[in-house]
Motif scaffolding. Sequence first.
Motif, short mmCIF file in Angstrom:
data_model
loop_
_atom_site.label_atom_id
_atom_site.label_comp_id
_atom_site.label_asym_id
_atom_site.label_seq_id
_atom_site.Cartn_x
_atom_site.Cartn_y
_atom_site.Cartn_z
N GLY A 123 43.63 41.71 55.10
CA GLY A 123 44.27 42.79 54.36
C GLY A 123 45.08 43.71 55.24
N ARG B 88 35.97 43.14 50.41
CA ARG B 88 37.35 42.68 50.43
C ARG B 88 38.07 43.38 49.28
NH1 ARG B 88 37.71 36.25 51.81
NH2 ARG B 88 39.93 36.77 51.67
N LEU C 18 35.81 47.26 55.96
CA LEU C 18 36.73 46.14 55.97
C LEU C 18 37.53 46.16 57.27
CD1 LEU C 18 38.42 43.85 54.58
CD2 LEU C 18 39.80 45.67 53.56
N TYR D 235 38.84 49.48 43.07
CA TYR D 235 37.87 49.54 44.15
C TYR D 235 37.02 50.81 44.05
CZ TYR D 235 35.97 50.25 48.83
OH TYR D 235 35.11 50.49 49.88
N GLU E 121 45.36 41.87 49.96
CA GLU E 121 45.68 40.49 50.31
C GLU E 121 46.83 39.94 49.46
OE1 GLU E 121 42.10 38.04 50.57
OE2 GLU E 121 40.91 39.90 50.67
N GLU F 232 39.21 42.65 58.38
CA GLU F 232 40.16 41.63 57.94
C GLU F 232 39.52 40.90 56.76
OE1 GLU F 232 41.90 39.11 61.06
OE2 GLU F 232 41.00 40.46 62.54
N CYS G 15 37.64 51.52 57.65
CA CYS G 15 38.51 50.45 58.15
C CYS G 15 39.15 50.88 59.46
CB CYS G 15 39.57 50.11 57.10
SG CYS G 15 40.71 51.45 56.70
N PRO H 258 41.22 42.69 47.04
CA PRO H 258 42.23 41.68 46.72
C PRO H 258 43.66 42.21 46.73
CG PRO H 258 40.33 41.44 45.28
CD PRO H 258 40.11 42.70 46.06
#
Length: 469
Positions: free
Chosen positions: A270, A300, A266, A371, A305, A268, A380, A302
């Motif tokens: 977040g 992603r 990941l 996750y 975000e 983006e 990341c 959540p």
Amino acid sequence: MAENPLHYLDATSLSALIRAREVSPVEVMQAHLDRIEAINPGINAIVTVATGAMDGARAAEAAILAGETLGPLHGVPFTVKDSIDTEGVPTQRGSPIFRGRVPAVDATSVARMKSAGAILLAKTNLPEFSYSTESDNLLTGRSNNPWNLDRTPGGSSGGESAAIAAGLSPLGLGSDLAISIRGPAAQTGIVGLKATHGRIPMTGIWPRSPRRYWHVGPMARSVRDLALAYSLLAGPDGADGLATSPLAFDAGTGASPDRPLRVGWLVEPGFGPIDREVAASVQAAADALRDAGCEVAPVRIPALEQDNALEAFLRLHVMEMKPDVAAATAGHEADMFAMSKFLLGTADTSMADFLRAEQASDRLRDGFAHYFQDHDALLCPVLPIPAHAHGLSEIVIGGQPVSALQIMAATVPFNVTGLPALSIRYGTSREGLPIGVQLVTRWMAESTVLHLAALLEATSPFRDLHPVL
């Protein structure tokens, strides 16, 4: 040996050479003392050389000659961030207020390194009270990045990262409240581990609050050194009530032909905006892990975000850290550095906002628990940009100026949640600066994060690069 000077060998190699009597602890110590004398004036990473360093090396050599049992780091020098207590050696916390302060007892982490045979070489620079993303203070000044002296080596363990990157030390101890091991490691091209919160006791490290986010951990030039140091440092000490899990417990999942390790990557969204060179380095690391047999896919999360981890952290830690700093600086206002003044001048978080931030932290933990039901690791960025110039209040990402606090956006989620996270170099910017990537695993799964880091290290074209000084 001419092609690989002692000061650029990792701790594991030095230990092996010492055990084989191919090199003596005195030679190793002298090589690092000479390197400090030659290089440190330009980077200001070392603030105090331990007066007993050479005596310790002579004692280590005598133990070898006497046939005594040797620890895994026997005769190997190590350095320690100057917020971590060292018996008989000044621990001044980057502040004139604590000038000349000499602890009577080692921090647990220091004592455990010494028990393994390592010899304290020196203390390294930091921001006042470890409270900044740059290592600068009124007592010992500013540290510079050995890759470019006009750039920061980060904070708060920036002196430690600069020392290891420049060959002044093979191995060291840093601490991490929001970024302070992984960020400096990324900015100087070394490796740094923030283990699961509570895995390594914080006994003997100040300030004590907010201890529920603060970590202590190893920094080095090789993943095998991180793994060795972690194995020595982790476990309860009977003094830190947040350090309760035994080292023998590990939640890591080993790779197997039946089920390869599942890694999500990941960039983006977040973590806020991320520089394209950093994003490309994360993509390259994802490809390398796939080639190494991992099951890798973009993801992603959540929870990242939904809730801004950096915003929640800033609201929480202010209320918890201000009292300790206020008490330490009372009557010494003229000796305070800029960031302490900034902290004490920050408005208190309202109870309503504090509770909202607590709830956001809980949701982030829930989100990562979900996750890690389906993934073994997250790959990341560590930082949104490579090492930046000194003293910036804003940084530029993708042509857009943002607050310099944004430098912590991809590291602080793992302090708020207490997840283990590791920084390792996997790129170089067009300006020749290191770019790190971050590996994160489920709670107590340090074996997995170290295994994945070793896979990246094995394929990395950057592992043997050193700054030209």
